[in-house]
Design a protein around this motif. Structure first.
Motif, PDB file in Angstrom:
ATOM      1  N   LEU A 146      -4.539   0.524   0.081  1.00  0.00           N
ATOM      2  CA  LEU A 146      -3.609   0.944  -0.968  1.00  0.00           C
ATOM      3  C   LEU A 146      -3.573  -0.104  -2.086  1.00  0.00           C
ATOM      4  CD1 LEU A 146      -0.502   1.938   1.208  1.00  0.00           C
ATOM      5  CD2 LEU A 146      -1.977   3.519  -0.050  1.00  0.00           C
ATOM      6  N   PRO A 147      -3.335   0.328  -3.326  1.00  0.00           N
ATOM      7  CA  PRO A 147      -3.101  -0.646  -4.386  1.00  0.00           C
ATOM      8  C   PRO A 147      -1.641  -1.081  -4.381  1.00  0.00           C
ATOM      9  CG  PRO A 147      -3.074   1.548  -5.307  1.00  0.00           C
ATOM     10  CD  PRO A 147      -3.341   1.705  -3.829  1.00  0.00           C
ATOM     11  N   MET A 190      11.759  -1.059  -0.034  1.00  0.00           N
ATOM     12  CA  MET A 190      10.792  -1.746   0.831  1.00  0.00           C
ATOM     13  C   MET A 190       9.462  -1.834   0.101  1.00  0.00           C
ATOM     14  SD  MET A 190      11.240   0.554   4.279  1.00  0.00           S
ATOM     15  CE  MET A 190      10.435  -0.594   5.396  1.00  0.00           C
ATOM     16  N   THR A 191       8.769  -2.954   0.239  1.00  0.00           N
ATOM     17  CA  THR A 191       7.394  -2.966  -0.251  1.00  0.00           C
ATOM     18  C   THR A 191       6.557  -2.117   0.697  1.00  0.00           C
ATOM     19  OG1 THR A 191       6.739  -4.874   1.065  1.00  0.00           O
ATOM     20  CG2 THR A 191       7.640  -5.323  -1.135  1.00  0.00           C
ATOM     21  N   ARG A 192       5.400  -1.713   0.204  1.00  0.00           N
ATOM     22  CA  ARG A 192       4.534  -0.958   1.123  1.00  0.00           C
ATOM     23  C   ARG A 192       4.020  -1.871   2.227  1.00  0.00           C
ATOM     24  NH1 ARG A 192       0.934   2.999  -2.154  1.00  0.00           N
ATOM     25  NH2 ARG A 192       1.355   1.911  -4.073  1.00  0.00           N
ATOM     26  N   ARG A 193       3.860  -3.154   1.894  1.00  0.00           N
ATOM     27  CA  ARG A 193       3.435  -4.084   2.951  1.00  0.00           C
ATOM     28  C   ARG A 193       4.491  -4.120   4.061  1.00  0.00           C
ATOM     29  NH1 ARG A 193      -0.561  -7.696   2.771  1.00  0.00           N
ATOM     30  NH2 ARG A 193      -0.620  -8.020   0.526  1.00  0.00           N
ATOM     31  N   SER A 194       5.780  -4.099   3.687  1.00  0.00           N
ATOM     32  CA  SER A 194       6.807  -4.157   4.733  1.00  0.00           C
ATOM     33  C   SER A 194       6.892  -2.834   5.501  1.00  0.00           C
ATOM     34  CB  SER A 194       8.168  -4.573   4.169  1.00  0.00           C
ATOM     35  OG  SER A 194       8.617  -3.629   3.240  1.00  0.00           O
ATOM     36  N   GLN A 195       6.598  -1.715   4.835  1.00  0.00           N
ATOM     37  CA  GLN A 195       6.541  -0.443   5.582  1.00  0.00           C
ATOM     38  C   GLN A 195       5.414  -0.506   6.617  1.00  0.00           C
ATOM     39  OE1 GLN A 195       6.738   3.202   2.995  1.00  0.00           O
ATOM     40  NE2 GLN A 195       7.125   1.717   1.371  1.00  0.00           N
ATOM     41  N   LEU A 196       4.267  -1.046   6.191  1.00  0.00           N
ATOM     42  CA  LEU A 196       3.128  -1.138   7.124  1.00  0.00           C
ATOM     43  C   LEU A 196       3.448  -2.087   8.270  1.00  0.00           C
ATOM     44  CD1 LEU A 196       0.270  -1.106   4.475  1.00  0.00           C
ATOM     45  CD2 LEU A 196       0.728   0.651   6.202  1.00  0.00           C
ATOM     46  N   ALA A 197       4.198  -3.147   7.967  1.00  0.00           N
ATOM     47  CA  ALA A 197       4.584  -4.077   9.036  1.00  0.00           C
ATOM     48  C   ALA A 197       5.472  -3.359  10.051  1.00  0.00           C
ATOM     49  CB  ALA A 197       5.305  -5.285   8.441  1.00  0.00           C
ATOM     50  N   GLN A 198       6.354  -2.487   9.582  1.00  0.00           N
ATOM     51  CA  GLN A 198       7.199  -1.724  10.523  1.00  0.00           C
ATOM     52  C   GLN A 198       6.369  -0.752  11.343  1.00  0.00           C
ATOM     53  OE1 GLN A 198      10.768   0.137   9.057  1.00  0.00           O
ATOM     54  NE2 GLN A 198      11.707  -1.822   8.557  1.00  0.00           N
ATOM     55  N   VAL A 199       5.362  -0.145  10.702  1.00  0.00           N
ATOM     56  CA  VAL A 199       4.477   0.752  11.451  1.00  0.00           C
ATOM     57  C   VAL A 199       3.866  -0.016  12.620  1.00  0.00           C
ATOM     58  CG1 VAL A 199       2.285   1.990  11.378  1.00  0.00           C
ATOM     59  CG2 VAL A 199       3.945   2.297   9.528  1.00  0.00           C
ATOM     60  N   ALA A 200       3.326  -1.203  12.327  1.00  0.00           N
ATOM     61  CA  ALA A 200       2.671  -1.989  13.377  1.00  0.00           C
ATOM     62  C   ALA A 200       3.680  -2.386  14.444  1.00  0.00           C
ATOM     63  CB  ALA A 200       2.012  -3.221  12.755  1.00  0.00           C
ATOM     64  N   GLU A 201       4.862  -2.827  14.001  1.00  0.00           N
ATOM     65  CA  GLU A 201       5.875  -3.314  14.953  1.00  0.00           C
ATOM     66  C   GLU A 201       6.372  -2.184  15.855  1.00  0.00           C
ATOM     67  OE1 GLU A 201       9.468  -4.668  12.954  1.00  0.00           O
ATOM     68  OE2 GLU A 201      10.579  -4.157  14.774  1.00  0.00           O
ATOM     69  N   ILE A 202       6.658  -1.040  15.279  1.00  0.00           N
ATOM     70  CA  ILE A 202       7.332   0.019  16.044  1.00  0.00           C
ATOM     71  C   ILE A 202       6.340   0.876  16.832  1.00  0.00           C
ATOM     72  CG2 ILE A 202       8.695   2.152  15.768  1.00  0.00           C
ATOM     73  CD1 ILE A 202      10.175   0.617  13.509  1.00  0.00           C
ATOM     74  N   SER A 206      -2.666  -0.991  15.505  1.00  0.00           N
ATOM     75  CA  SER A 206      -3.334  -2.213  15.076  1.00  0.00           C
ATOM     76  C   SER A 206      -4.271  -1.864  13.914  1.00  0.00           C
ATOM     77  CB  SER A 206      -4.117  -2.768  16.269  1.00  0.00           C
ATOM     78  OG  SER A 206      -4.921  -3.811  15.849  1.00  0.00           O
ATOM     79  N   PHE A 207      -4.080  -2.513  12.777  1.00  0.00           N
ATOM     80  CA  PHE A 207      -4.881  -2.160  11.594  1.00  0.00           C
ATOM     81  C   PHE A 207      -4.789  -3.294  10.573  1.00  0.00           C
ATOM     82  CE2 PHE A 207      -0.577  -0.621  11.086  1.00  0.00           C
ATOM     83  CZ  PHE A 207      -0.219  -1.027   9.803  1.00  0.00           C
ATOM     84  N   GLU A 208      -5.659  -3.199   9.577  1.00  0.00           N
ATOM     85  CA  GLU A 208      -5.653  -4.172   8.482  1.00  0.00           C
ATOM     86  C   GLU A 208      -5.080  -3.486   7.242  1.00  0.00           C
ATOM     87  OE1 GLU A 208      -8.964  -6.768   5.922  1.00  0.00           O
ATOM     88  OE2 GLU A 208      -9.574  -5.111   7.224  1.00  0.00           O
ATOM     89  N   ALA A 209      -4.157  -4.155   6.549  1.00  0.00           N
ATOM     90  CA  ALA A 209      -3.638  -3.634   5.281  1.00  0.00           C
ATOM     91  C   ALA A 209      -4.483  -4.230   4.155  1.00  0.00           C
ATOM     92  CB  ALA A 209      -2.176  -4.026   5.112  1.00  0.00           C
ATOM     93  N   VAL A 210      -5.175  -3.359   3.412  1.00  0.00           N
ATOM     94  CA  VAL A 210      -6.084  -3.830   2.359  1.00  0.00           C
ATOM     95  C   VAL A 210      -5.463  -3.527   1.000  1.00  0.00           C
ATOM     96  CG1 VAL A 210      -8.389  -3.595   1.361  1.00  0.00           C
ATOM     97  CG2 VAL A 210      -8.063  -3.383   3.850  1.00  0.00           C
ATOM     98  N   ASP A 211      -5.258  -4.588   0.218  1.00  0.00           N
ATOM     99  CA  ASP A 211      -4.640  -4.458  -1.107  1.00  0.00           C
ATOM    100  C   ASP A 211      -5.740  -4.151  -2.124  1.00  0.00           C
ATOM    101  OD1 ASP A 211      -2.674  -4.470  -2.984  1.00  0.00           O
ATOM    102  OD2 ASP A 211      -2.161  -6.588  -2.787  1.00  0.00           O
ATOM    103  N   LEU A 212      -5.859  -2.886  -2.544  1.00  0.00           N
ATOM    104  CA  LEU A 212      -6.932  -2.499  -3.463  1.00  0.00           C
ATOM    105  C   LEU A 212      -6.614  -2.960  -4.880  1.00  0.00           C
ATOM    106  CD1 LEU A 212      -7.497   1.248  -2.451  1.00  0.00           C
ATOM    107  CD2 LEU A 212      -8.799  -0.750  -1.682  1.00  0.00           C
ATOM    108  N   SER A 213      -7.648  -3.301  -5.633  1.00  0.00           N
ATOM    109  CA  SER A 213      -7.445  -3.516  -7.068  1.00  0.00           C
ATOM    110  C   SER A 213      -7.228  -2.137  -7.702  1.00  0.00           C
ATOM    111  CB  SER A 213      -8.676  -4.176  -7.687  1.00  0.00           C
ATOM    112  OG  SER A 213      -9.742  -3.243  -7.690  1.00  0.00           O
ATOM    113  N   ALA A 214      -6.718  -2.121  -8.933  1.00  0.00           N
ATOM    114  CA  ALA A 214      -6.500  -0.835  -9.613  1.00  0.00           C
ATOM    115  C   ALA A 214      -7.820  -0.087  -9.757  1.00  0.00           C
ATOM    116  CB  ALA A 214      -5.845  -1.065 -10.969  1.00  0.00           C
ATOM    117  N   ASP A 215      -8.911  -0.797 -10.054  1.00  0.00           N
ATOM    118  CA  ASP A 215     -10.207  -0.117 -10.205  1.00  0.00           C
ATOM    119  C   ASP A 215     -10.692   0.459  -8.886  1.00  0.00           C
ATOM    120  OD1 ASP A 215     -10.523  -0.233 -12.898  1.00  0.00           O
ATOM    121  OD2 ASP A 215     -11.648  -2.122 -12.889  1.00  0.00           O
TER     122      ASP A 215
END
Ligand SMILES: NC(=O)c1ccc[n+]([C@@H]2O[C@H](COP(=O)([O-])OP(=O)(O)OC[C@H]3O[C@@H](n4cnc5c(N)ncnc54)[C@H](OP(=O)(O)O)[C@@H]3O)[C@@H](O)[C@H]2O)c1
Length: 275
Positions: A146-147, A190-202, A206-215
């Motif tokens: 996600l960007p 919530m930031t999307r990073r914190s939503q993803l952290a809750q997904v992992a916690e709850i 197990s996954f990697e959150a990848v911060d996409l550039s706008a392009d």
């Protein structure tokens, strides 16, 4: 009197139908694929006779529409004597949003609003159910891509959107909801990073959150958008929300009498999504 619910297979439409039935109202479910829903009627914008048949005898409608179909709907609804339409729109349509010009939801609101019935626009921000797309990506590549992972959202549970729709439909036309737009959010920014952290916690996913550039996002997300300008508007909006907590709108609490459901609740309500 029977209430017509379009987009019948959708999560929000299902919750609206359940809420109205439990309040003792009769509903008619319309779907583009009625064969998937027992008792549903056909709803094919390419065939105005299907709309006329579905809307016959109806005075209130919960509507899913887009610019290419909103005018057809308004004509059919006027012809049938519909008195109230509750449109599932989006926060992106709001007049004070600088990206609203050219937004498909703003256009849909304008087209639906031409009818002679009372109209209420539900304008939710990000859906908690977007996490379902993340689960597909986790299964496919072990990543969520996600960007603007640091952008703040106040995601909303589909049940809260449905609860608002049910309230407006039960209140009916001729009152405080006529001509109103209700921006709708969940209860917390919530930031999307914190939503993803809750997904992992709850869920234990197990996954990697990848911060996409706008392009990178333009390449990966462009095909899913109805219009290229829609993605540009979203990128600009997400960029503006980095470091800026999302305002919490009061409408869910005011109209339903309960606080908005949290993202933790959404994850608990959908145990199969990340299983
Ligand atoms: N995802 C978000 O964060 C977000 C935020 C704000 C607003 N929105 C808006 O909320 C709406 C619903 O989004 P969603 O992703 O939850 O719904 P969805 O699952 O894509 O669709 C919900 C239901 O609406 C009907 N539908 C879908 N496309 C349609 C079309 N072109 N014409 C007529 N009916 C159609 C379908 O029902 P049938 O097949 O049974 O007819 C579908 O099951 C969209 O307009 C979206 O832009 C989304």
């Amino acid at each position: 009197m029977t209430i017509l619910i379009t987009g019948g297979r959708g999560k929000i439409a299902r919750a609206v139908a359940a809420g109205l039935v439990s309040a003792g109202r009769d509903v008619r479910i319309a779907s583009r694929s009625p064969e998937d829903l027992p008792g549903a009627v056909g709803w094919d914008f390419g065939d105005p006779s299907s709309l006329a048949a579905a809307i016959d005898g109806i005075t209130q409608v919960f509507l899913y529409a887009e610019p290419s179909t909103a005018g057809v709907f308004a004509t059919a609804a006027d012809a049938a004597g519909v008195r109230q339409v509750v449109l599932l729109s989006s926060m992106s349509s709001q007049a004070d949003n600088e990206d609203a010009a050219g937004d498909p939801h703003a256009e849909t609101e304008a087209l639906v609003g031409r009818g002679s019935y009372a109209t209420t626009y539900l304008q939710p921000g990000a859906f908690m159910s977007n996490a379902i797309f993340w689960s597909h990506s986790i299964r496919a590549v072990g990543q969520v891509r996600l960007p603007y992972l640091e952008a703040e959202e106040a995601p909303i549970h589909e049940q809260d959107i449905a609860d608002v729709a049910v309230r407006v439909l039960l209140d009916g036309p001729g009152g405080e909801h006529d001509g109103r737009g209700y921006p709708l959010t969940g209860p917390e920014s919530m930031t999307r990073r914190s939503q993803l952290a809750q997904v992992a916690e709850i869920t234990g996913a197990s996954f990697e959150a990848v911060d996409l550039s706008a392009d990178e996002a333009r390449v990966e997300m462009g095909a899913a958008m109805r219009r290229p300008a829609q993605l540009e508007a979203l990128l600009s909006y997400w960029s503006s929300r980095v470091g800026s907590p999302h305002p919490i709108e009061p409408a869910v609490e005011k109209l339903t009498g309960h606080s908005g459901r949290t993202f933790r609740t959404w994850l608990a309500d959908h145990p199969g999504v990340f299983a």
